[in-house]
Design an enzyme around this catalytic site. Structure first.
Site, PDB file in Angstrom:
ATOM      1  N   HIS A  31       0.835  -1.220   0.000  1.00  0.00           N
ATOM      2  CA  HIS A  31       0.000   0.000   0.000  1.00  0.00           C
ATOM      3  C   HIS A  31       0.867   1.266   0.000  1.00  0.00           C
ATOM      4  O   HIS A  31       0.991   1.952   1.004  1.00  0.00           O
ATOM      5  CB  HIS A  31      -1.057   0.010   1.105  1.00  0.00           C
ATOM      6  CG  HIS A  31      -0.653  -0.493   2.454  1.00  0.00           C
ATOM      7  ND1 HIS A  31       0.422  -0.013   3.161  1.00  0.00           N
ATOM      8  CD2 HIS A  31      -1.234  -1.433   3.250  1.00  0.00           C
ATOM      9  CE1 HIS A  31       0.513  -0.619   4.315  1.00  0.00           C
ATOM     10  NE2 HIS A  31      -0.495  -1.498   4.395  1.00  0.00           N
TER      11      HIS A  31
ATOM     12  N   ASN B  19       1.202   4.565   2.319  1.00  0.00           N
ATOM     13  CA  ASN B  19       0.642   4.321   3.645  1.00  0.00           C
ATOM     14  C   ASN B  19       1.569   3.448   4.476  1.00  0.00           C
ATOM     15  O   ASN B  19       2.086   2.439   3.994  1.00  0.00           O
ATOM     16  CB  ASN B  19      -0.740   3.667   3.533  1.00  0.00           C
ATOM     17  CG  ASN B  19      -1.731   4.534   2.773  1.00  0.00           C
ATOM     18  OD1 ASN B  19      -2.175   4.187   1.686  1.00  0.00           O
ATOM     19  ND2 ASN B  19      -2.057   5.684   3.329  1.00  0.00           N
ATOM     20  N   ALA B  20       1.760   3.833   5.755  1.00  0.00           N
ATOM     21  CA  ALA B  20       2.580   3.083   6.711  1.00  0.00           C
ATOM     22  C   ALA B  20       4.017   2.917   6.227  1.00  0.00           C
ATOM     23  O   ALA B  20       4.604   1.831   6.318  1.00  0.00           O
ATOM     24  CB  ALA B  20       1.956   1.727   7.020  1.00  0.00           C
TER      25      ALA B  20
ATOM     26  N   ASP C 243      -7.086  -3.845  -0.013  1.00  0.00           N
ATOM     27  CA  ASP C 243      -6.790  -3.891   1.429  1.00  0.00           C
ATOM     28  C   ASP C 243      -8.110  -3.977   2.199  1.00  0.00           C
ATOM     29  O   ASP C 243      -8.288  -3.367   3.251  1.00  0.00           O
ATOM     30  CB  ASP C 243      -5.980  -2.671   1.864  1.00  0.00           C
ATOM     31  CG  ASP C 243      -5.323  -2.841   3.236  1.00  0.00           C
ATOM     32  OD1 ASP C 243      -5.417  -3.945   3.806  1.00  0.00           O
ATOM     33  OD2 ASP C 243      -4.745  -1.871   3.752  1.00  0.00           O
TER      34      ASP C 243
ATOM     35  N   GLY D  80      -7.388  -0.540   6.971  1.00  0.00           N
ATOM     36  CA  GLY D  80      -7.862  -1.210   5.780  1.00  0.00           C
ATOM     37  C   GLY D  80      -8.943  -0.381   5.107  1.00  0.00           C
ATOM     38  O   GLY D  80      -9.064   0.824   5.348  1.00  0.00           O
TER      39      GLY D  80
END
Length: 368
Positions: free
Chosen positions: A204, A207-208, A259, A294
């Site tokens: 993803h 993100n993160a 996700d 998610g």
């Protein structure tokens, strides 16, 4: 039999797909431009490489949840997927992997095909959990070997900056496991080193992971500068359309995932995500502190979102089917051509899904 605008690897064809025993035998028709007619679109079935749940069920619940999840996603055009785990105690992960391994050996009628596992954690940075439960730990090959014996693990998300992970990336990549950089506080240099060691994608994207700054490019910078593949969530909530455009210009084979969580295909309310309880509201899924947890995205909506921000239908389809298949090294899915599985979706001119086929089976998704 009615005709469609069929998307093939060689362009659009006006005609019909002939299939036997679940495989495409031929595509009968003539080259066309869909702008010259009002026929429906027939596209390769969507391949989602990041699925945590759907229909109120979570992958970490084990075997009783799998059929609900695969039946839910097929209603939205996903014909094959990777069952994606959450960071959890090793015994819980082992139990789920064993169940997924057994489920992969068949495909219940009316379901999407499970191609294997995306192990998202536990080999991530505890400082960048996102919505992952706090069971992150350093990867040890002995543990990974135990997991590999239980299920076909196609993808592993890993934080490359953790000591010992560079060697693991190299070893597992050489064995055909796709190693993805994600849930990481790594630097640009550590991201590039991971790619050189054999990592092949980013989990993803944006993100993160450590963000792009012009003096500290971070993992995002490593992806934009060097990646051939990366997954991205195009729900227009996780990533701004402008940032999606940046990634599209930078990463040749950017592919899209949902996700998705147990909340996908369900009304607003509370659902499980691994050991977490998450809330679906306002089009998203969040932890109690507001962290995105998610998504509720489905692949047909992902297609519409990509078209909405300016992609041609053919390119949007490619990023939902062919590129995910190519990433896994699968040549019999993600494209409509002789010899491929008869996995396809039909959409009307407003891009509303009207029919789904998995391995030659017409899915009665409207009554599911």
């Amino acid at each position: 039999m009615s005709e469609d605008n069929i998307l093939t690897p060689n362009g659009w064809v006006r005609g019909r797909v002939v299939h036997e025993h679940g495989k495409v035998v031929s595509i009968e028709g003539v080259p066309c431009d869909p702008a010259d007619n009002d026929l429906p679109y027939l596209l390769p079935g969507f391949i989602d490489l990041h699925v945590h749940g759907g229909g109120g069920k979570d992958i970490m619940e084990g075997a009783p949840a799998f059929e609900t999840i695969t039946r839910t996603h097929v209603r939205f055009g996903t014909t094959s997927l990777l069952a994606t785990t959450m960071t959890a105690p090793s015994e819980e992960i082992s139990s789920v992997l064993k169940a997924v391994g057994e489920f992969c050996e068949t495909r219940p009628q009316g379901s999407a095909r499970v191609l294997g596992v995306h192990l998202e954690g536990p080999y991530i940075n505890p400082g960048k959990l996102g919505a992952q439960p706090n069971f992150a730990h350093t990867a040890l090959m002995a543990e990974v070997e135990e997991y590999l014996a239980l299920a076909p693990i196609r993808v592993i998300t890993i934080a490359p900056e953790i000591a010992g992970h560079a060697a693991l990336i190299r070893d597992l990549s050489n064995r055909g496991v796709r190693m993805q950089i994600g849930h990481t506080l790594g630097s640009y240099e550590e991201g590039v080193a991971a790619l050189e060691a054999g990592a092949t994608s980013f989990t993803h994207l944006y993100n993160a992971m450590s963000p792009l700054h012009h003096r500290e490019p971070g993992i995002v910078g490593a992806a934009l500068a060097h990646a051939r593949y990366a997954e991205l969530i195009p729900d227009l909530l996780h990533v701004h359309p402008g940032a999606i455009r940046v990634a599209l210009r930078s990463i040749p084979c950017l592919y899209c995932v949902t996700d998705s969580t147990a909340a996908a295909g369900m009304p607003d309310g509370q659902y499980k995500l691994g050991s977490h309880t998450v809330t679906k509201c306002l089009g998203g899924v969040r932890l109690p502190d507001g962290t995105l947890a998610g998504s509720t995205l489905t692949m047909d909506q992902a297609l519409r979102n990509l078209v909405k921000i300016g992609l041609p239908i053919a390119e949007a389809s490619q990023r939902l089917s062919q590129f995910p298949a190519d990433y896994l090294g699968i040549t019999e899915r993600g494209r409509l051509q002789p010899g491929a599985w008869a996995d396809c979706v039909r959409l009307d001119r407003s891009l509303t899904l009207t029919a789904v086929m998995v391995e030659g089976e017409d899915i009665d998704f409207k009554n599911a």
